[in-house]
Design an enzyme around this catalytic site. Sequence first.
Site, PDB file in Angstrom:
ATOM      1  CG  LEU A 128      -1.799  -1.027   1.485  1.00  0.00           C
ATOM      2  CD1 LEU A 128      -2.666  -0.736   2.891  1.00  0.00           C
ATOM      3  CD2 LEU A 128      -2.858  -1.145   0.060  1.00  0.00           C
ATOM      4  CG  ASP A 129       0.435   4.234  -3.044  1.00  0.00           C
ATOM      5  OD1 ASP A 129       1.341   3.523  -3.443  1.00  0.00           O
ATOM      6  OD2 ASP A 129      -0.289   4.913  -3.674  1.00  0.00           O
ATOM      7  CE  LYS A 130       5.143   8.685   4.820  1.00  0.00           C
ATOM      8  NZ  LYS A 130       6.062   9.932   4.743  1.00  0.00           N
TER       9      LYS A 130
END
Length: 301
Positions: A128-130
């Site tokens: 998942l993106d930050k």
Amino acid sequence: MIQFTVGTLPCMTTLGGALKHFGVSATLRRRIKHSGTCTCNGQVIGLQNFVHTGDTICISLPVRQAFAPEPLAFTRVYEDRHLLVINKPAGLLMHPTAGQRSGTLANAVSYYYITSNQHCAYHPVHRLDKNTSGLCMIAKNPYVQSLFDHAPNRYYKRLYLALSTGYFPTPTATVHSPVGRAENSIIKRCVCLDGQKAHTDFVRLAAADTYSLLQVSLHTGRTHQIRVHCSYLGFPLLGDDLYGGTHELLSRQALHAYAMLFIHPITHKEIRLFALPPADMQALITEAGWDSLLAALSFSN
């Protein structure tokens, strides 16, 4: 540890051949060859030794712990001896980068393994993106990770909640548009002819003039795929200033991995997991009067 019983063999087969048939990747077989310990019915053997129908095979690999443990809080949603699923908060990187060597989910999970006396490693099944929150699956050994990576027909589905800018005009939308790296950027992606195949499905759950609530399903896993496809449709995510959104209502992209359904690769049981959206997204959902929609969400939508 990898453990299995050899099934019916049509001809003489080595342990290496049996591992390949059982779904062990070539990369992992090389690791087993160079640093693993293999037993057949309790006796140590090598990959070149023959095995027979009904033999019990056990493989042990040294745990690679590449991340410094740090006591960072996270919420466990599901755990067994093979898998760990956590509800990742927004703002937490999946693993260290050149610019940030600590304070990541990898550091937090490494600390959790040590304090819970588990000799496991960190093998994300997906990323998942930050600044994307929600359900994230970690395999506890490379074999379990490889079962997801190298078995495309294995049932594994994730659903996201997204808040897009403006009134999303259609009940459903499907995007089949390739995603690749944007010119002159190492971070930004875009829809481009020479990009990788990308398929995203959208379901409009509710809409208002300012923003809409979407359920999103990924069929491929390209970097920033949902964010890019929302922007491509002309409805960037709230808070996603990289792709045309603004920080007026939210300080990060309004994207949350809220549901996960998979067939466990070892137990073969169906697992369904859910995680409610975090406070920032929940506040906007409540403000719009859409709370009741969350209770009705399911994998059949």
